[in-house]
Design a protein around this motif. Structure first.
Motif, PDB file in Angstrom:
ATOM      1  N   ALA A  83       0.932  -1.224  -0.167  1.00  0.00           N
ATOM      2  CA  ALA A  83      -0.054  -0.119   0.047  1.00  0.00           C
ATOM      3  C   ALA A  83       1.072   1.369  -0.084  1.00  0.00           C
ATOM      4  CB  ALA A  83      -0.834   0.045   1.135  1.00  0.00           C
ATOM      5  N   ILE A  84       1.884   1.120   0.701  1.00  0.00           N
ATOM      6  CA  ILE A  84       2.785   2.556   0.762  1.00  0.00           C
ATOM      7  C   ILE A  84       3.651   2.727  -0.665  1.00  0.00           C
ATOM      8  CG2 ILE A  84       4.954   3.245   2.012  1.00  0.00           C
ATOM      9  CD1 ILE A  84       4.235   1.857   4.526  1.00  0.00           C
ATOM     10  N   ALA A  85       3.902   1.558  -1.096  1.00  0.00           N
ATOM     11  CA  ALA A  85       4.675   1.585  -2.498  1.00  0.00           C
ATOM     12  C   ALA A  85       3.835   2.103  -3.349  1.00  0.00           C
ATOM     13  CB  ALA A  85       5.166   0.314  -2.669  1.00  0.00           C
ATOM     14  N   ASP A 113       4.293   5.826  -5.454  1.00  0.00           N
ATOM     15  CA  ASP A 113       4.541   5.861  -6.799  1.00  0.00           C
ATOM     16  C   ASP A 113       4.019   6.917  -7.695  1.00  0.00           C
ATOM     17  OD1 ASP A 113       5.656   4.276  -8.884  1.00  0.00           O
ATOM     18  OD2 ASP A 113       3.592   4.385  -9.742  1.00  0.00           O
ATOM     19  N   ASP A 114       2.941   7.484  -7.271  1.00  0.00           N
ATOM     20  CA  ASP A 114       2.210   8.613  -8.190  1.00  0.00           C
ATOM     21  C   ASP A 114       1.347   9.344  -7.391  1.00  0.00           C
ATOM     22  OD1 ASP A 114       0.070   6.779  -7.906  1.00  0.00           O
ATOM     23  OD2 ASP A 114      -0.172   6.568 -10.236  1.00  0.00           O
ATOM     24  N   GLY A 115       1.051   8.957  -6.086  1.00  0.00           N
ATOM     25  CA  GLY A 115       0.378   9.682  -5.121  1.00  0.00           C
ATOM     26  C   GLY A 115      -1.145   9.508  -5.359  1.00  0.00           C
ATOM     27  N   GLY A 116      -1.481   8.591  -6.227  1.00  0.00           N
ATOM     28  CA  GLY A 116      -3.106   8.186  -6.359  1.00  0.00           C
ATOM     29  C   GLY A 116      -3.522   7.309  -5.442  1.00  0.00           C
ATOM     30  N   PRO A 117      -4.697   6.909  -5.588  1.00  0.00           N
ATOM     31  CA  PRO A 117      -5.241   6.050  -4.501  1.00  0.00           C
ATOM     32  C   PRO A 117      -4.851   4.508  -4.627  1.00  0.00           C
ATOM     33  CG  PRO A 117      -6.682   6.271  -6.746  1.00  0.00           C
ATOM     34  CD  PRO A 117      -5.827   7.179  -6.837  1.00  0.00           C
TER      35      PRO A 117
END
Length: 353
Positions: free
Chosen positions: A309-311, A315-319
């Motif tokens: 989940a953290i990764a 990665d792009d700040g999306g959901p």
């Protein structure tokens, strides 16, 4: 009611040349129902009914008491645990007379349950290795010996025409007639051919069902179905409570694909297929087992899931999650949730891409 068959020319739903039917002389078999033989058959096949398990429980209890090589608590627990392990390992399940022809099918299935029960107390130091091995060997010999006795009794009874299963043969004329003759000459397989259909006739709507109802068919043999099997599938009965067992005489090439699944009757290879039903019977308590095990796995995997989940978020700040309605069983919609593996809004970019 007895089904009595004189094995001359079988009745075809579709007319065929008289020369295709093999002359079988001095055979007059019946499908006499015998409760004793049906009981022996259920025990021999370790049928899913409780009877086979109760008989095995009694045999294991006698072996434990007779050998007297393990502590009292283990002598009491061993028979119950072995039968329970057999249920979990699908030792006690529904099988037809083709699958259980002879005794060779049994040892490989029972040894796993017996070994599983003996290994745990040995590993914990509660029972000695030599004592556990002696008990396991005694149990294995007793249970396998019981199947040898039941098989001898079944062979004698079936050769006299008792408890044979009315059988429908579907196939091309010449090979189907050969299978008919072999089943008559080797009744210990437990199959009594009473009707024969060509594939063309079997494809007609209602023909197979009519034959099953008229002759109270309990087993169907498909002779080298090949390309014809796809069209035939739609006409097969699928009622769980009345569905017959199926076997197939395979084409030569199929024998090389999985020779271990093939049994033999009078030189004719047969692959047991089981019943054709729309529903599968679940092991009692399977739903509770699924929930307990999946919850445990989720709990154990929680640290890894948190890292995923953290990764995704970094990665792009999306959901983190992707949600979508999917079509499930019987066409019902359900809400699917999974970790997002694509860019945000990927499902809306399909037409553009």
């Amino acid at each position: 009611m007895d089904v009595v068959v004189d094995f001359g020319r079988p009745e075809w739903t579709q007319a065929a040349d008289e020369s295709t039917f093999p002359p079988v002389k001095r055979h007059r078999l019946t499908a006499r129902r015998s409760r004793v033989m049906e009981t022996l058959g259920a025990v021999h096949a370790s049928d899913g009914a409780a009877l086979a398990a109760l008989v095995d429980l009694a045999v294991l209890a006698m072996v434990s008491l007779f050998l007297d090589v393990v502590p009292t608590w283990f002598r009491i627990a061993y028979p119950v645990a072995a039968v329970a392990a057999g249920y979990v390992g699908r030792l006690y399940t529904e099988r037809d007379s083709v699958q259980t022809r002879g005794v060779g099918w049994y040892p490989g299935r029972v040894v796993g349950a017996l070994t599983a029960v003996a290994v745990i107390p040995v590993a914990l130091g509660l029972v000695g290795v030599a004592a556990a091995a002696e008990l396991e060997i005694g149990a294995f010999v007793a249970l396998t010996g019981l199947r040898c006795l039941t098989w001898v009794a079944l062979v004698v009874a079936r050769r006299r025409g008792h408890s044979l299963r009315p059988t429908l043969i579907i196939g091309a004329a010449q090979p189907a007639a050969t299978v008919w003759r072999r089943l008559v000459e080797f009744p210990e397989a437990g199959l009594l051919p009473v009707q024969l259909l060509t594939f063309d006739a079997a494809h007609e709507p209602g023909v197979v069902q009519d034959a099953l109802d008229e002759w109270d068919i309990q087993h169907v043999v498909l002779v080298a179905p090949g390309r014809a099997e796809a069209a035939l599938t739609a006409s097969l009965p699928r009622q769980p409570e009345r569905a017959p067992f199926f076997s197939a005489v395979p084409a030569l090439t199929e024998l090389f694909l999985d020779p271990g699944s093939v049994t033999e009757v009078g030189g004719i290879p047969l692959i047991p297929l089981g019943r054709v039903t729309r529903m599968r019977h679940r092991f009692p308590g399977k739903r509770a087992f699924d929930i307990a095990v999946s919850s445990l796995l989720l709990l154990l995997g929680a640290p890894l899931l948190a890292l995923v989940a953290i990764a995704v978020k970094l990665d792009d700040g999306g959901p983190i999650f992707y949600r979508q309605a999917r079509v499930g069983r019987n066409g019902e919609l359900f809400r699917m949730v999974k970790f997002r593996t694509m860019v945000v809004g990927a499902d809306k970019l399909l037409d553009e891409m």
